[in-house]
Design a protein around this motif. Structure first.
Motif, PDB file in Angstrom:
ATOM      1  N   SER A  44       0.850  -1.186   0.000  1.00 53.05           N
ATOM      2  CA  SER A  44       0.000   0.000   0.000  1.00 53.05           C
ATOM      3  C   SER A  44       0.890   1.242   0.000  1.00 53.05           C
ATOM      4  O   SER A  44       2.026   1.211   0.474  1.00 53.05           O
ATOM      5  N   THR A  45       0.388   2.327  -0.518  1.00 54.80           N
ATOM      6  CA  THR A  45       1.221   3.507  -0.687  1.00 54.80           C
ATOM      7  C   THR A  45       1.577   4.146   0.647  1.00 54.80           C
ATOM      8  O   THR A  45       0.733   4.281   1.534  1.00 54.80           O
ATOM      9  N   THR A  47       2.222   7.429   2.796  1.00 60.08           N
ATOM     10  CA  THR A  47       1.417   8.649   2.711  1.00 60.08           C
ATOM     11  C   THR A  47       2.120   9.824   3.361  1.00 60.08           C
ATOM     12  O   THR A  47       2.964   9.662   4.250  1.00 60.08           O
ATOM     13  N   TYR A  66      -5.197  16.369  -8.023  1.00 64.18           N
ATOM     14  CA  TYR A  66      -4.729  14.995  -8.084  1.00 64.18           C
ATOM     15  C   TYR A  66      -3.616  14.864  -9.123  1.00 64.18           C
ATOM     16  O   TYR A  66      -3.710  15.407 -10.216  1.00 64.18           O
ATOM     17  N   GLY A  88       6.049  11.681  -3.903  1.00 63.90           N
ATOM     18  CA  GLY A  88       4.776  11.035  -4.213  1.00 63.90           C
ATOM     19  C   GLY A  88       3.889  11.957  -5.033  1.00 63.90           C
ATOM     20  O   GLY A  88       4.333  13.007  -5.512  1.00 63.90           O
ATOM     21  N   ASN A  89       2.639  11.560  -5.176  1.00 63.27           N
ATOM     22  CA  ASN A  89       1.684  12.329  -5.974  1.00 63.27           C
ATOM     23  C   ASN A  89       0.520  12.790  -5.111  1.00 63.27           C
ATOM     24  O   ASN A  89       0.087  12.089  -4.200  1.00 63.27           O
ATOM     25  N   THR A  91      -3.039  13.369  -3.772  1.00 61.24           N
ATOM     26  CA  THR A  91      -4.331  12.694  -3.827  1.00 61.24           C
ATOM     27  C   THR A  91      -5.464  13.645  -3.450  1.00 61.24           C
ATOM     28  O   THR A  91      -6.622  13.387  -3.764  1.00 61.24           O
ATOM     29  N   CYS A 108      -0.665  13.223  -0.041  1.00 59.31           N
ATOM     30  CA  CYS A 108       0.076  12.558  -1.110  1.00 59.31           C
ATOM     31  C   CYS A 108       0.221  11.066  -0.846  1.00 59.31           C
ATOM     32  O   CYS A 108       0.155  10.610   0.301  1.00 59.31           O
ATOM     33  N   GLY A 109       0.466  10.317  -1.918  1.00 63.64           N
ATOM     34  CA  GLY A 109       0.773   8.895  -1.826  1.00 63.64           C
ATOM     35  C   GLY A 109       2.027   8.587  -2.626  1.00 63.64           C
ATOM     36  O   GLY A 109       2.176   9.072  -3.762  1.00 63.64           O
ATOM     37  N   GLU A 112       1.484   6.703  -5.991  1.00 60.56           N
ATOM     38  CA  GLU A 112       0.023   6.725  -6.138  1.00 60.56           C
ATOM     39  C   GLU A 112      -0.415   6.508  -7.584  1.00 60.56           C
ATOM     40  O   GLU A 112      -1.275   5.680  -7.859  1.00 60.56           O
ATOM     41  N   ARG A 113       0.165   7.246  -8.508  1.00 59.22           N
ATOM     42  CA  ARG A 113      -0.269   7.145  -9.910  1.00 59.22           C
ATOM     43  C   ARG A 113       0.051   5.782 -10.505  1.00 59.22           C
ATOM     44  O   ARG A 113      -0.611   5.334 -11.443  1.00 59.22           O
ATOM     45  N   ASN A 116      -2.004   2.565  -7.877  1.00 59.80           N
ATOM     46  CA  ASN A 116      -3.465   2.556  -7.825  1.00 59.80           C
ATOM     47  C   ASN A 116      -4.138   2.889  -9.150  1.00 59.80           C
ATOM     48  O   ASN A 116      -5.366   2.939  -9.209  1.00 59.80           O
TER      49      ASN A 116
END
Length: 287
Positions: A44-45, A47, A66, A88-89, A91, A108-109, A112-113, A116
């Motif tokens: 899982s990302t 955060t 996003y 990260g990116n 969210t 952010c995650g 993420e891109r 997910n």
């Protein structure tokens, strides 16, 4: 007033409309910045919640809700300087108006891109090495590999085919090797299921920034260990951007007679250029 010797900066890469690249960036370093970052040994990302005070209206309008890339660096001016703390990116992005100040929050995650959103298709003939499959999946996802623990030359006798979410394909192939994967600072880390990274052990003690006394706890995530629940410790230090989940630590506390090798299962970074926090909080288990 900023706390002595602390430094932090944020760079926001502005995504294009097709989510496959960036069309510029915003670099921020002369503002109040705070952060709360959670990193784990999990697919899982990781955060982060990053707060920035008093961005200009122009920059607030440029940051999207996003997909923008956020690179946070932090550290100590008189030590190693700024180090990468999180990438990260976005969210979610919000702006709170508490006049006379405006606080922008970037949730952010890490990955993420990719994790997910991205699907892949791979197909291999019989007797393909599993390591080759993993590398191809990583390539299709656009992930560079920071560490890939050596293994036997395990093969898929009947070949390997997959179409779907890339992270699910990674699960299948990496588990076949007896390893585990996670994304740390935008890179794929693949290490032993019950082991650590290959980095040299990091010394953690009162002389290297440990805060207070490690707190003992029992980790009951049975799926993580071969032999059931393990005794671990929660350890606090001054901010340590260099420590990642999976790293090996040599922790010493004379107050409780603690002296041994531990693996980092999770790490939380908390900091504020204008506030009291500038620390890392780790869950560690004996290895």
């Amino acid at each position: 007033m900023a706390r002595f010797d602390r430094i932090a900066s944020v760079e926001v890469g502005l995504r294009n409309n097709t989510f496959n690249g960036y069309i510029g960036s915003i670099k921020l370093s002369a503002l109040r910045i705070s952060f709360s970052i959670q990193k784990n040994l999990s697919w899982s990302t990781n955060t982060a919640s990053v707060k920035i005070w008093n961005l200009s209206q122009e920059n607030r309008n440029r940051i999207k809700d996003y997909g923008d890339q956020v690179i946070l660096s932090a550290g100590y001016r008189e030590d190693a300087g700024e180090q990468l703390l999180f990438i990260g990116n976005t969210t979610q992005v919000s702006h709170a108006y508490d006049q006379p100040e405006i606080v922008t929050t970037l949730d952010c995650g890490d990955g993420e891109r990719i994790l997910n959103q991205k699907s892949i298709t791979v197909s291999f003939k019989e007797k393909v090495p599993v390591r080759q499959v993993v590398q191809t999946i990583a390539d299709q996802l656009g992930l560079s590999i920071s560490e890939f623990t050596a293994t036997d030359n395990v093969v898929y006798e009947q070949g390997f085919e997959y179409a779907g979410m890339g992270k699910n394909a990674l699960d299948k192939a990496v588990l076949r090797l007896g390893l585990r994967w996670s994304v740390q600072n935008g890179k794929l880390q693949i290490i032993p299921q019950y082991g650590t990274t290959s980095k040299p052990a990091i010394e953690i003690n009162a002389d290297t920034g440990m805060i207070g006394i490690p707190q003992r706890y029992t980790d009951k995530r049975a799926a993580v260990y071969l032999d059931g629940p393990r005794t671990g410790y929660i350890v606090q230090t001054t901010l340590r951007p260099d420590i990642l989940p999976g790293d090996r630590l040599n922790i010493k506390s004379e107050r409780i007679g603690l002296n041994g090798p531990y693996a980092v299962f999770s790490i939380k970074h908390e900091g504020d250029l204008f506030g009291p926090n500038w620390r890392s909080i780790m869950e560690v288990i004996l290895v």
